[in-house]
Design an enzyme around this catalytic site. Sequence first.
Site, PDB file in Angstrom:
ATOM      1  N   GLU A 187       0.787  -1.261   0.034  1.00 50.17           N
ATOM      2  CA  GLU A 187      -0.034  -0.070  -0.023  1.00 50.17           C
ATOM      3  C   GLU A 187       0.981   1.364  -0.164  1.00 50.17           C
ATOM      4  OE1 GLU A 187      -3.160   0.102  -1.038  1.00 50.17           O
ATOM      5  OE2 GLU A 187      -3.612  -1.096   0.430  1.00 50.17           O
ATOM      6  N   HIS A 188       0.407   1.991  -0.790  1.00 51.76           N
ATOM      7  CA  HIS A 188       1.119   3.527  -1.031  1.00 51.76           C
ATOM      8  C   HIS A 188       2.701   3.140  -1.451  1.00 51.76           C
ATOM      9  CE1 HIS A 188      -1.726   6.408   0.255  1.00 51.76           C
ATOM     10  NE2 HIS A 188      -2.071   5.380   1.275  1.00 51.76           N
ATOM     11  N   ASP A 233       2.908   2.125  -4.897  1.00 46.63           N
ATOM     12  CA  ASP A 233       3.093   2.333  -6.434  1.00 46.63           C
ATOM     13  C   ASP A 233       3.423   3.470  -6.928  1.00 46.63           C
ATOM     14  OD1 ASP A 233       0.418   3.619  -5.732  1.00 46.63           O
ATOM     15  OD2 ASP A 233      -0.638   2.777  -7.342  1.00 46.63           O
ATOM     16  N   GLY A 258     -16.720   5.315  -2.971  1.00 48.47           N
ATOM     17  CA  GLY A 258     -15.895   6.034  -2.009  1.00 48.47           C
ATOM     18  C   GLY A 258     -15.212   5.097  -0.916  1.00 48.47           C
ATOM     19  N   SER A 259     -15.470   3.707  -1.058  1.00 48.61           N
ATOM     20  CA  SER A 259     -15.040   2.795  -0.112  1.00 48.61           C
ATOM     21  C   SER A 259     -13.570   2.322  -0.238  1.00 48.61           C
ATOM     22  CB  SER A 259     -16.164   1.569  -0.259  1.00 48.61           C
ATOM     23  OG  SER A 259     -15.833   1.093  -1.419  1.00 48.61           O
ATOM     24  N   ASP A 290      -4.728   0.905  -9.195  1.00 48.16           N
ATOM     25  CA  ASP A 290      -6.086   0.454  -9.481  1.00 48.16           C
ATOM     26  C   ASP A 290      -6.418   0.131 -10.714  1.00 48.16           C
ATOM     27  OD1 ASP A 290      -5.946   1.278  -6.814  1.00 48.16           O
ATOM     28  OD2 ASP A 290      -6.863   3.150  -6.977  1.00 48.16           O
TER      29      ASP A 290
HETATM   30  C1  GLA Z   1      -5.312   4.730  -4.058  1.00 46.11           C
HETATM   31  C2  GLA Z   1      -4.502   5.136  -5.481  1.00 46.11           C
HETATM   32  C3  GLA Z   1      -3.434   4.004  -5.967  1.00 46.11           C
HETATM   33  C4  GLA Z   1      -2.590   3.701  -4.605  1.00 46.11           C
HETATM   34  C5  GLA Z   1      -3.428   3.314  -3.299  1.00 46.11           C
HETATM   35  C6  GLA Z   1      -2.684   3.300  -2.034  1.00 46.11           C
HETATM   36  O1  GLA Z   1      -6.130   3.575  -4.268  1.00 46.11           O
HETATM   37  O2  GLA Z   1      -5.284   5.272  -6.445  1.00 46.11           O
HETATM   38  O3  GLA Z   1      -2.732   4.287  -6.898  1.00 46.11           O
HETATM   39  O4  GLA Z   1      -1.762   4.618  -4.298  1.00 46.11           O
HETATM   40  O5  GLA Z   1      -4.325   4.522  -3.060  1.00 46.11           O
HETATM   41  O6  GLA Z   1      -1.835   2.175  -2.239  1.00 46.11           O
END
Ligand code: GLA
Length: 387
Positions: A33-34, A36, A124-125, A174
């Site tokens: 997470e965070h 990418d 928004g979830s 995503d």
């Molecule tokens: C959101 C962003 C992704 C990624 C996540 C965190 O979903 O769209 O690109 O950075 O947050 O991992």
Amino acid sequence: MKQELLKKFEEVFGSTEGANVYFAPGRVNLIGEHTDYNGGHVFPCALTIGTYAVARLRNDDKLCLYSMNFEESGIGESTLSEIENKTAGDWRNYPKGIIWAFGQKGFKVDKGMDILYYGNIPNGSGLSSSASIEVLTGFILKQLFGFDVTNQDLALIGQFSENQYNGVNCGIMDQFAIAMGKKDSAIFLDTADLSYEYAPIALDGAKIVILNTNKKRGLGDSKYNERRSECESALASLQTKLNIKSLGELSEEEFEANKSLIGDEVKIRRAKHAVYENQRTIKAVKALQDKDIELFGKLMIASHESLRDDYEVTGIELDTLVAEALKQEGVIGARMTGAGFGGCAVSIVRTECVDKFIENVGKAYEEKIGYAADFYVVEIGDGPAVL
Ligand code: GLA
């Protein structure tokens, strides 16, 4: 579902002549997470819930967009020549952004369309309802106009539109997870060069359970862009000595030996998360390949702690869900998923314990937070399709 959508399309647009039905999934990220936008690894999968659309070409340049999720806003009518005009807070900025982005990439959309959307991903979830609309719209354009683009291109165009048209500096995870989704597999993606592998998710005797805080958030007004610039600033400080392009190139040891270059205590913690989370993701995929699901679960828990303490993107709702989840029998791992600041958590739970898990966590959450959480037992699905 297909028949219901066609019926609704007929009601809204008068007939179903020339119309086809399309689908693109939502996604959940299992770990990474965070990372990418820091040149690291991610491990998301597409879901069987997502966004449906019925679409057809028109003979003029009108764009008529309708959503069954926002029926009160009716048919939004605009023309292709005003594609750059946005209305703040309007869901149509996502499909319009894609049409704009195709134009920017040299694919001219020269005919109008009637499109009806329906999503069963909670908005928004943190399960990427917006990226799902983006990839779906790109997929529709590809089909209707015969544009020569791959699914990976659809992901990149989706991200381009989100960054440039909608002003959210998101990474590629995503849109990539959605465009490249594969049934029963997660995608181990290296965001530094977009190389990827599918990893079969055979959770013998366990299920993926998503826990929704029901706390609404919008990426645009969250601290997402702020976290991204904190990481960029930390990287710039490290680059005064190290020859690296991203935080994802660093091992934990290299980071520890050089972190003092960053100077600022907060930025050190942000960068630490990016570096350690990337390494955790690599270890987690290895654990899965070794069929060590317990270790995978432990890494999920460590991921949440790092997002809570160092990256500071969780909040009381996500922390409560995860803490309560981890108290339950049969839980293998749990963590927040997506951008954070509300949205969803993801957990892996032994099948026979799922009902009790949902009941107990739901009760404890409502007692502490004052409103109910939602739970979804999900399946991993394929990418976009014509139905
Ligand atoms: C959101 C962003 C992704 C990624 C996540 C965190 O979903 O769209 O690109 O950075 O947050 O991992």
